[in-house]
Design an enzyme around this catalytic site. Structure first.
Site, mmCIF file in Angstrom:
data_model
loop_
_atom_site.group_PDB
_atom_site.id
_atom_site.type_symbol
_atom_site.label_atom_id
_atom_site.label_comp_id
_atom_site.label_asym_id
_atom_site.label_seq_id
_atom_site.Cartn_x
_atom_site.Cartn_y
_atom_site.Cartn_z
ATOM 1 N N ASP A 99 -22.856 43.055 -90.934
ATOM 2 C CA ASP A 99 -24.015 42.891 -91.808
ATOM 3 C C ASP A 99 -25.199 43.633 -91.219
ATOM 4 O O ASP A 99 -25.176 44.085 -90.065
ATOM 5 C CB ASP A 99 -24.343 41.411 -91.988
ATOM 6 C CG ASP A 99 -25.233 41.129 -93.202
ATOM 7 O OD1 ASP A 99 -25.543 42.072 -93.956
ATOM 8 O OD2 ASP A 99 -25.608 39.953 -93.393
ATOM 9 N N LYS A 100 -26.238 43.737 -92.035
ATOM 10 C CA LYS A 100 -27.499 44.369 -91.654
ATOM 11 C C LYS A 100 -28.645 43.506 -92.142
ATOM 12 O O LYS A 100 -28.534 42.830 -93.175
ATOM 13 C CB LYS A 100 -27.558 45.765 -92.258
ATOM 14 C CG LYS A 100 -28.956 46.377 -92.398
ATOM 15 C CD LYS A 100 -29.472 46.197 -93.812
ATOM 16 C CE LYS A 100 -30.897 46.730 -93.945
ATOM 17 N NZ LYS A 100 -31.502 46.336 -95.250
ATOM 18 N N HIS A 101 -29.748 43.513 -91.415
ATOM 19 C CA HIS A 101 -30.955 42.810 -91.866
ATOM 20 C C HIS A 101 -32.162 43.697 -91.621
ATOM 21 O O HIS A 101 -32.282 44.319 -90.565
ATOM 22 C CB HIS A 101 -31.146 41.488 -91.121
ATOM 23 C CG HIS A 101 -32.407 40.779 -91.517
ATOM 24 N ND1 HIS A 101 -32.518 40.041 -92.682
ATOM 25 C CD2 HIS A 101 -33.635 40.743 -90.930
ATOM 26 C CE1 HIS A 101 -33.737 39.560 -92.787
ATOM 27 N NE2 HIS A 101 -34.445 39.972 -91.741
ATOM 28 N N SER A 102 -33.065 43.746 -92.595
ATOM 29 C CA SER A 102 -34.329 44.460 -92.452
ATOM 30 C C SER A 102 -35.473 43.463 -92.398
ATOM 31 O O SER A 102 -35.444 42.433 -93.079
ATOM 32 C CB SER A 102 -34.533 45.409 -93.641
ATOM 33 O OG SER A 102 -35.850 45.937 -93.627
ATOM 34 N N THR A 107 -34.203 42.161 -101.859
ATOM 35 C CA THR A 107 -32.917 42.744 -102.251
ATOM 36 C C THR A 107 -32.298 41.992 -103.423
ATOM 37 O O THR A 107 -31.722 42.598 -104.328
ATOM 38 C CB THR A 107 -31.957 42.749 -101.050
ATOM 39 O OG1 THR A 107 -32.523 43.564 -100.014
ATOM 40 C CG2 THR A 107 -30.600 43.300 -101.422
ATOM 41 N N ARG A 146 -43.800 26.455 -92.707
ATOM 42 C CA ARG A 146 -44.501 27.555 -92.047
ATOM 43 C C ARG A 146 -45.424 28.284 -93.011
ATOM 44 O O ARG A 146 -46.518 28.716 -92.648
ATOM 45 C CB ARG A 146 -43.486 28.540 -91.450
ATOM 46 C CG ARG A 146 -42.751 28.024 -90.233
ATOM 47 C CD ARG A 146 -41.565 28.905 -89.897
ATOM 48 N NE ARG A 146 -41.984 30.281 -89.700
ATOM 49 C CZ ARG A 146 -41.212 31.345 -89.943
ATOM 50 N NH1 ARG A 146 -39.999 31.183 -90.433
ATOM 51 N NH2 ARG A 146 -41.666 32.548 -89.705
ATOM 52 N N SER A 168 -35.384 31.876 -87.823
ATOM 53 C CA SER A 168 -35.227 31.882 -89.273
ATOM 54 C C SER A 168 -34.287 32.994 -89.719
ATOM 55 O O SER A 168 -33.348 32.767 -90.491
ATOM 56 C CB SER A 168 -36.592 32.047 -89.944
ATOM 57 O OG SER A 168 -36.459 32.095 -91.344
ATOM 58 N N LYS A 190 -29.547 32.121 -90.602
ATOM 59 C CA LYS A 190 -28.816 32.405 -91.846
ATOM 60 C C LYS A 190 -27.749 33.471 -91.637
ATOM 61 O O LYS A 190 -26.641 33.373 -92.170
ATOM 62 C CB LYS A 190 -29.800 32.830 -92.934
ATOM 63 C CG LYS A 190 -30.801 31.754 -93.330
ATOM 64 C CD LYS A 190 -31.631 32.164 -94.511
ATOM 65 C CE LYS A 190 -32.646 33.238 -94.195
ATOM 66 N NZ LYS A 190 -33.754 32.763 -93.352
ATOM 67 N N LYS A 191 -28.076 34.496 -90.874
ATOM 68 C CA LYS A 191 -27.112 35.564 -90.627
ATOM 69 C C LYS A 191 -25.917 35.052 -89.823
ATOM 70 O O LYS A 191 -24.759 35.361 -90.133
ATOM 71 C CB LYS A 191 -27.790 36.735 -89.903
ATOM 72 C CG LYS A 191 -28.758 37.516 -90.771
ATOM 73 C CD LYS A 191 -28.046 38.207 -91.923
ATOM 74 C CE LYS A 191 -28.966 39.049 -92.773
ATOM 75 N NZ LYS A 191 -28.273 39.657 -93.928
#
Length: 442
Positions: A80-83, A120, A168, A183, A187-188
């Site tokens: 996976d990828k996260h930005s 996204t 938050r 955070s 989830k990832k």
């Protein structure tokens, strides 16, 4: 025996909080045995005093384990990828199917628009019929059949984060490095990943405006994810201008389809290849980042990535022939207005945050939770940094529902794009920023 008051007292006085106590607190957030007041006090205490590296890892694991965690048995690596968020950043829509075409499986749990940055999920849902709210069993089926699925986190994925995130937002503790890290990663990691690549943005359109802030976040994320058992690397990437020339949900999907199906090349393609190269190397589908980037480029160029994208769209409720004739399906705004330059020269700077907020005010993002998004509105053909321009030439095109909205957007766009005169250009160099500014590895 842990309890909220003793944990808060430890944080208030600067003492280390044990992993067991953080696990207890995360479970209390998830099952609501921790009150809203206690959750707010926890967020503020962490924001003010920090948790330290070990505490950050322990909180991430605790929030991951506060709900359901996925387990996979697939014939390829789960990647996976996260930005961290930017303007015109639609990499996920290209990268997920490209990784799938290379033999990986991509269970991408993603988010909606936040502040001035697009989401996204909102972009994908600009395709008629597509639903990103999938039950776990359906999510798993789509990943197996299409190789990738981009979905919203269910209420059972990291519920502690869902509760703490809301607190938050209203307690001015969003900027805490420890809470941001926990955070994002909770989830990832709950998705059962075997490899993760992070795209940490820096510049005018990013949340982290300086490279130093972005470097600190990248290091925290990489160290924490690896300590929690997920091989992770990060790229620091430039967001001093929009990544894609189109901003807004359907308009960004249109650009994505141009990359996947029509040979469009540019920064989006380049960054997708770079991030994909890192991911494939982590998943041992490539010998190194360079070979992996070449594989990503090849599956885009051959149409294999577009094929996986089409499978994902259909499996998530979208039209069968979307990749063959996508413009037939994407919504269009009734007013399209060209924004022209008032003076000639060279584009010196672009305030990406202003452009992102223009899209929000056109209706393409949320100003308050619950706002309905109009997928058709936004900007297209946004000029690039360093470009030479004559008076009257276009800076961008506004896609709006009403002319008054387009006029207001045009004024904001002209103010956000700084054009130097020829004399100013001669006074100092004006290089365009590099796409990749650094890499953070384990």
């Amino acid at each position: 025996m842990s309890d909220a008051r003793s944990i808060l007292a430890q944080l208030r006085t600067g003492r280390d909080v044990s992993a067991d106590d953080l696990t207890w607190f995360a479970q209390g957030l998830a099952d609501h045995s921790v009150s809203a007041a206690q959750a707010g006090a926890f967020a503020m205490a962490v924001c003010m005093g920090g948790l330290g590296e070990a505490g950050r890892v322990a909180l991430t694991r605790a929030m991951r384990d506060s709900g359901e965690t996925l387990r996979w048995s697939l014939p390829g690596p789960v990647l996976d990828k996260h930005s961290t968020g930017g303007i015109g950043d639609c990499v996920s829509l290209v990268l997920a199917p490209a990784l799938a075409a290379c033999g990986a499986y991509v269970p991408m749990i993603s988010g909606r628009g936040l502040g001035h940055t697009g989401g996204t999920l909102d972009k994908l849902e600009a395709i008629p019929g597509v639903s990103t709210e999938l039950e776990t069993a359906r999510f798993e089926t789509v990943v197996r059949e299409a190789g990738c699925a981009i979905v919203a986190a269910s209420a059972r994925i990291a519920p502690a984060d869902r509760r703490l995130y809301a607190v938050r937002d209203v307690t001015s503790t969003v900027e805490s490095l420890d809470l941001i890290t926990a955070s994002i990663l909770s989830k990832k990691l709950a998705a059962g990943l075997e490899g993760l690549v992070l795209d940490v943005k820096t510049g005018s359109g990013a949340f982290m405006k300086s490279q130093e802030e972005a470097q600190a976040l990248a290091e925290a994320l990489v160290k924490t994810a690896n300590a929690a058992g997920c091989p992770t690397s990060a790229l620091l990437t430039d967001m001093s201008q929009p990544l894609a020339p189109n901003l807004g949900n359907a308009l960004e999907v249109d650009h994505v389809m141009g990359v996947l199906c029509s040979g469009v090349r540019g920064p989006l393609f380049d960054l997708t290849c770079a991030l994909g190269g890192v991911a494939l190397a982590q998943g041992r589908l490539a010998a190194d980042m360079e070979q992996g980037a070449g594989l990503i480029a090849r599956v885009i160029e051959t149409g294999a990535a577009a094929e996986h994208f089409g499978k994902m769209v259909v499996a998530m409720g979208g039209p069968l022939g979307f990749t063959e004739n996508w413009r037939r399906y994407l919504p269009e705004a009734p007013v399209i207005q060209e924004v022209t330059a008032a003076q000639g020269g060279r584009v010196r700077s672009i305030d990406g945050e202003v452009l992102g907020n223009v899209v929000v005010h056109l209706g393409g993002g949320r100003r308050v939770e619950g706002d309905q998004i109009n997928p058709a509105v936004g900007l297209s053909d946004v000029i690039r940094l360093g470009a030479s321009i004559a008076p009257g030439q276009p800076l961008a095109r506004v896609h709006a529902m009403r002319e008054a909205q387009a006029d207001a957007a045009a004024r904001a766009i002209r103010a956000a794009i700084h054009i130097e005169t020829d004399l100013e250009v001669d006074a100092h160099a004006n290089p365009a920023p590099e796409l990749i500014t650094g890499q953070v590895t384990p």
